[in-house]
Design a protein around this motif. Structure first.
Motif, PDB file in Angstrom:
ATOM      1  N   ILE A  89      -0.440  19.499  42.671  1.00 35.94           N
ATOM      2  CA  ILE A  89      -1.955  19.235  42.443  1.00 35.94           C
ATOM      3  C   ILE A  89      -1.911  18.261  43.944  1.00 35.94           C
TER       4      ILE A  89
ATOM      5  N   HIS B 242      -9.513  22.057  38.032  1.00 33.07           N
ATOM      6  CA  HIS B 242      -8.585  21.690  38.825  1.00 33.07           C
ATOM      7  C   HIS B 242      -9.045  20.658  39.853  1.00 33.07           C
ATOM      8  N   ARG B 243     -10.184  20.690  40.085  1.00 28.21           N
ATOM      9  CA  ARG B 243     -10.833  19.632  40.853  1.00 28.21           C
ATOM     10  C   ARG B 243     -10.584  18.237  40.327  1.00 28.21           C
TER      11      ARG B 243
ATOM     12  N   ASN C 274      -8.494  17.221  37.964  1.00 32.47           N
ATOM     13  CA  ASN C 274      -7.017  16.999  37.815  1.00 32.47           C
ATOM     14  C   ASN C 274      -6.759  16.522  39.209  1.00 32.47           C
ATOM     15  N   GLN C 275      -7.325  16.884  40.282  1.00 33.05           N
ATOM     16  CA  GLN C 275      -6.705  16.553  41.648  1.00 33.05           C
ATOM     17  C   GLN C 275      -7.361  15.114  42.072  1.00 33.05           C
TER      18      GLN C 275
ATOM     19  N   PRO D 106     -17.615  27.744  41.096  1.00 32.76           N
ATOM     20  CA  PRO D 106     -17.737  27.387  39.589  1.00 32.76           C
ATOM     21  C   PRO D 106     -16.309  27.077  38.926  1.00 32.76           C
ATOM     22  N   GLY D 107     -15.544  27.845  39.100  1.00 32.91           N
ATOM     23  CA  GLY D 107     -14.091  28.134  38.448  1.00 32.91           C
ATOM     24  C   GLY D 107     -13.173  26.831  38.918  1.00 32.91           C
ATOM     25  N   GLY D 108     -13.393  26.093  40.003  1.00 28.93           N
ATOM     26  CA  GLY D 108     -12.664  25.275  40.473  1.00 28.93           C
ATOM     27  C   GLY D 108     -12.783  23.924  39.856  1.00 28.93           C
TER      28      GLY D 108
ATOM     29  N   GLN E 277     -16.507  33.966  41.133  1.00 26.14           N
ATOM     30  CA  GLN E 277     -16.823  32.737  40.331  1.00 26.14           C
ATOM     31  C   GLN E 277     -15.640  31.655  40.420  1.00 26.14           C
TER      32      GLN E 277
ATOM     33  N   GLY F 132      -8.287  28.912  39.690  1.00 27.72           N
ATOM     34  CA  GLY F 132     -10.144  28.968  39.650  1.00 27.72           C
ATOM     35  C   GLY F 132     -10.627  28.519  41.066  1.00 27.72           C
ATOM     36  N   ASP F 133      -9.819  28.270  41.941  1.00 24.73           N
ATOM     37  CA  ASP F 133     -10.418  28.420  43.323  1.00 24.73           C
ATOM     38  C   ASP F 133      -9.445  28.739  44.542  1.00 24.73           C
TER      39      ASP F 133
END
Lengths: 507, 507
Positions: B22, A45-46, A48-49, A40-42, B231, B249-250
């Motif tokens: 990134i 950032h995802r 942004n990627q 969930p925390g990603g 998480q 976060g990941d």
């Protein structure tokens, strides 16, 4: 330079297109991961990627070098056999380049922003079953899509054609309408005959206990058996099923399982495996080029529907598979006959949610959306009036009235994602699949016996050769004509549905 | 512009560095996927994707704009407090830029492609225990690494220093050797005392039946308990355990399980969780910048080893955890005492596989690799001769001879991944971890009691504050000095090992 040599401009074009496609495929993997395994925390950032990759892909799609190369290749394109690999690839590259460069950056950015907001509004509106929360967003999206369509539309086309062309190249709204009119008539007539029939499929059979790990096992086995290659693909679980083409040798399916509803998992897998078999059948040497790409969304959908419905919901298929599924679930299926099971998976019943609709009434869902979309884009219909016309038209077609907007016009993500012109491809896919399957039956006289024996290789090879390996050589309607010998028509679909339901419902 | 404002050149530098990071993180996800879920057929396309991303990252790492910005920021860097955020970030960006601009893009791309192929060869070679299948790939990689080292090495440095500097900035092979020499002596002396001891840990305990799904369960629970946040991360299974930082976060851990050997899965997880806790403890606001990055591989390894060995193989840890593991595996552990279990997991015994080696002999594995790598890079040793020298040196240090290459020189992924100069950081990590843990014990007087109670928060917070949150503020040896008050030394490690084994083996 002799004519046998590949022009350097073409070689460079190929290089650029491949690079764009590879970059795009990195985004495909990130998108797949977001739906499958990302913690969930990603999420932030995802985003942004993906934004960075999208920007880089767009840069490549609009680079002036591409324009220069296409200019240099104009004569070759004009003089070469229009069905030669080079001509097809150049023509398609030009089409993409023109679409990508015609839209002003300001419009693209505004659309991106609007879509991002609209999706949030849509989620909330659907949660509260209140269209008014989404109305303003839909208005903005329609306004922007009209602007986009004005820029992209060619002479003689209506605005909607320009949007449809994105998903079903070469197809016109008028042509779709000419197919949908008799299709609707035929579907409604069949629906009436089914409603009048005393036959009542025992659908509770499918709502018994089907532990999901065994659903996965049998679904994966079935996908492999019909020809999806797990050495070059995989199957995972997501909230919504999809097929993601990561690249040559890597095609990924997903499905979702419900312990108390057998159909979702199993037919979801057959459907996505149909998409996957198409992707696995593309010419890897032409990766990134039109000749190594799928024809259109409608043709893609025809491949998933052919395996899901014409194979997967047929009596011969279950002659082979039912004993296996029964063996896996003796508690739930021990007392069930093949006939009861076959009838249950082919139950027809008007319902509110498109993705849960049966094979027959599904077409009516699509036609309703197609009509509304055309009116929204032409300006005949205001966004504010969508719920009213949705509900009245739905009642007219399906005989039931949505109780709220979540069950009605808010159910699908498409409009909030800016996907207008996309819906009709689902019903086009139905017609394509029927016509292709009929041609396959002619080409493979003992196809029914093969399916009863769990043999699918000849059918898959036929699809590989006649459809997949051809890439974008033909546009959809031309492909249908080349493969089946006939113009695209609603008749094969209506005939197939009539034959199936006539046998089941006794008319 | 007042001095309180952030210079626009610095802002732009940050933007560029973030973008590069990134892009790099997209490659990290693709690499993770390659090891976890990618179907076999996806290997070739994955190599193309990674090569393109590596090329784009390299483009960004070497863009002249970066050079211009660094030129503009020269004065700020020179006049600012060298330990200020801005100075640290600029200094590190300059170091990276210099390293990156020295390497030609062609070399970088060739290396990326070679690595992707070599990894597949290595997997196959290890499976067949046949070095000859991997030899050609290793030769190619050594050739490319030598080219790289020649370009990067500074005056007065040996080629190997240039490679080591990539993983342990500022460290020289000579300095490593100066620490390794007394360390080897101490280790061999302890090994002799252990060999002479009549105490015989009951290691068969660990080779009973430990069904892997429960290993996953207890391992994941332990990782969460020591402070890895699920998480913002996950745990999967791969051939070789690793920790991959996808982005804020990941953070993703992997391990491998053997039903008949408890240690691999459990301690693998604690180890990787230690890496993961470091990544999760980095300052997300400084993502892409030195102040939000880890110091070096050795410091990274110190974090994994601290949790794996100083916490995870300690008596207090198992005072808390043993009853839980015993409860999960009553058939295998019902008759086992805490003391027997603790002694068994600390058994010292020369063995073939580095990642399964005990805490003591592990150091000898590293020293062997360090010696071979230096010879491969200097040109003293040919790739083809690796198995022979591996086996003879192994026998000399550990007194046992590998039966095949899978048990010998093929066991580790590193060389196939182009990671040369990396191995010594493992033993540096041992020394750092011992020195850090000693300082933590001083800072947290009741640490032993806390661990016995399954409480790890204070230790994790101490590591967060003293090490993780500092980013690259200090180079490794300076950090050790700031945190522990002493120069880096092999002594805390030898003392800790001596105390532990003295108690267990009675000397």
């Amino acid at each position: 330079m002799t004519t046998l040599e590949t022009p350097p401009a073409y070689e460079r074009l190929v290089e650029l297109l491949r690079e764009k496609k590879i970059l795009n495929s990195c985004g495909a993997l990130l998108g797949w991961d977001e739906q499958t395994y990302m913690p969930p925390g990603g999420g932030e950032h995802r985003a942004n990627q993906l934004a960075l990759l999208a920007g880089l892909t767009h840069e490549r799609a609009t680079t002036p070098e591409l324009g220069d190369l296409l200019e240099q290749l104009k004569e070759i394109e004009a003089t070469a056999d229009p069905l030669s690999v080079m001509a097809v690839n150049i023509r398609d590259a030009r089409r993409d380049y023109e679409r990508a460069t015609q839209l002003p950056r300001k419009l693209v950015e505004e659309m991106t922003r609007e879509i991002s907001l609209a999706q949030q509004k849509w989620v909330e509106a659907r949660r509260q079953a209140d269209f008014s929360l989404f109305r303003k967003s839909l208005e903005n999206i329609i306004r922007l899509k009209r602007e986009e369509a004005k820029i992209l539309s060619r002479e003689g086309d209506c605005l909607y054609d320009a949007l449809l062309d994105e998903y079903e190249p070469g197809m016109k709204a008028e042509q779709v309408q000419a197919l949908f009119d008799p299709l609707r008539e035929g579907v409604i007539q069949l629906l009436q005959q089914i409603t009048d029939s005393p036959v009542e499929p025992k659908t509770e059979i499918l709502k018994r206990s089907y532990p999901t790990s065994r659903q996965h096992e049998i679904g994966q086995a079935a996908a492999a058996q019909i020809g999806f290659d797990f050495q070059r693909g995989r199957l995972d679980t997501t909230a919504h099923p999809f097929c993601s083409d990561i690249g040559p040798g890597d095609v990924r399916l997903t499905t979702r399982y419900f312990e108390n509803f057998f159909n979702s998992g199993f037919f979801g897998i057959l459907h996505e495996a149909g998409h996957g078999i198409y992707e696995q059948g593309l010419n890897a040497d032409q990766f990134g080029l039109a000749m190594g790409d799928s024809v259109s969304l409608g043709i893609h959908e025809s491949q998933s529907l052919l395996w899901e419905n014409f194979v997967g919901r047929s009596r011969p298929f279950w002659t082979h598979f039912f004993p296996k599924v029964q063996g896996l679930y003796p508690e739930s299926l021990g007392d069930v006959t093949l006939d009861d099971f076959y009838t249950a998976i082919n139950d027809v019943r008007p319902s509110y949610i498109r993705v849960e609709a049966d094979e027959l009434t599904y077409n009516l869902h699509i036609m309703l959306r197609f009509e509304l979309e055309q009116k929204l884009i032409s300006g005949e219909l205001e966004a504010a009036d969508v719920p009213e016309i949705w509900n009245s038209r739905f009642t007219e077609y399906l005989g039931i009235t949505p109780e709220n907007d979540a069950q009605g016009c808010l159910q699908d993500i498409h409009w909030s994602a800016g996907l207008l012109g996309y819906f009709p491809t689902y019903a086009l896919g139905k017609m394509y699949s029927a016509q292709f399957f009929k041609a396959a039956q002619t080409a493979i006289p003992d196809l029914t016996d093969q399916i009863s024996n769990g043999e699918f290789r000849e059918l898959k090879t036929w699809l590989n050769e006649n459809i997949h390996a051809r890439g974008k050589l033909y546009q959809a309607r031309d492909l249908v004509k080349v493969v089946t010998g006939n113009e695209l028509s609603e008749k094969p679909l209506l005939e197939a549905l009539g034959a199936k339901y006539g046998e089941i419902y006794g008319f």
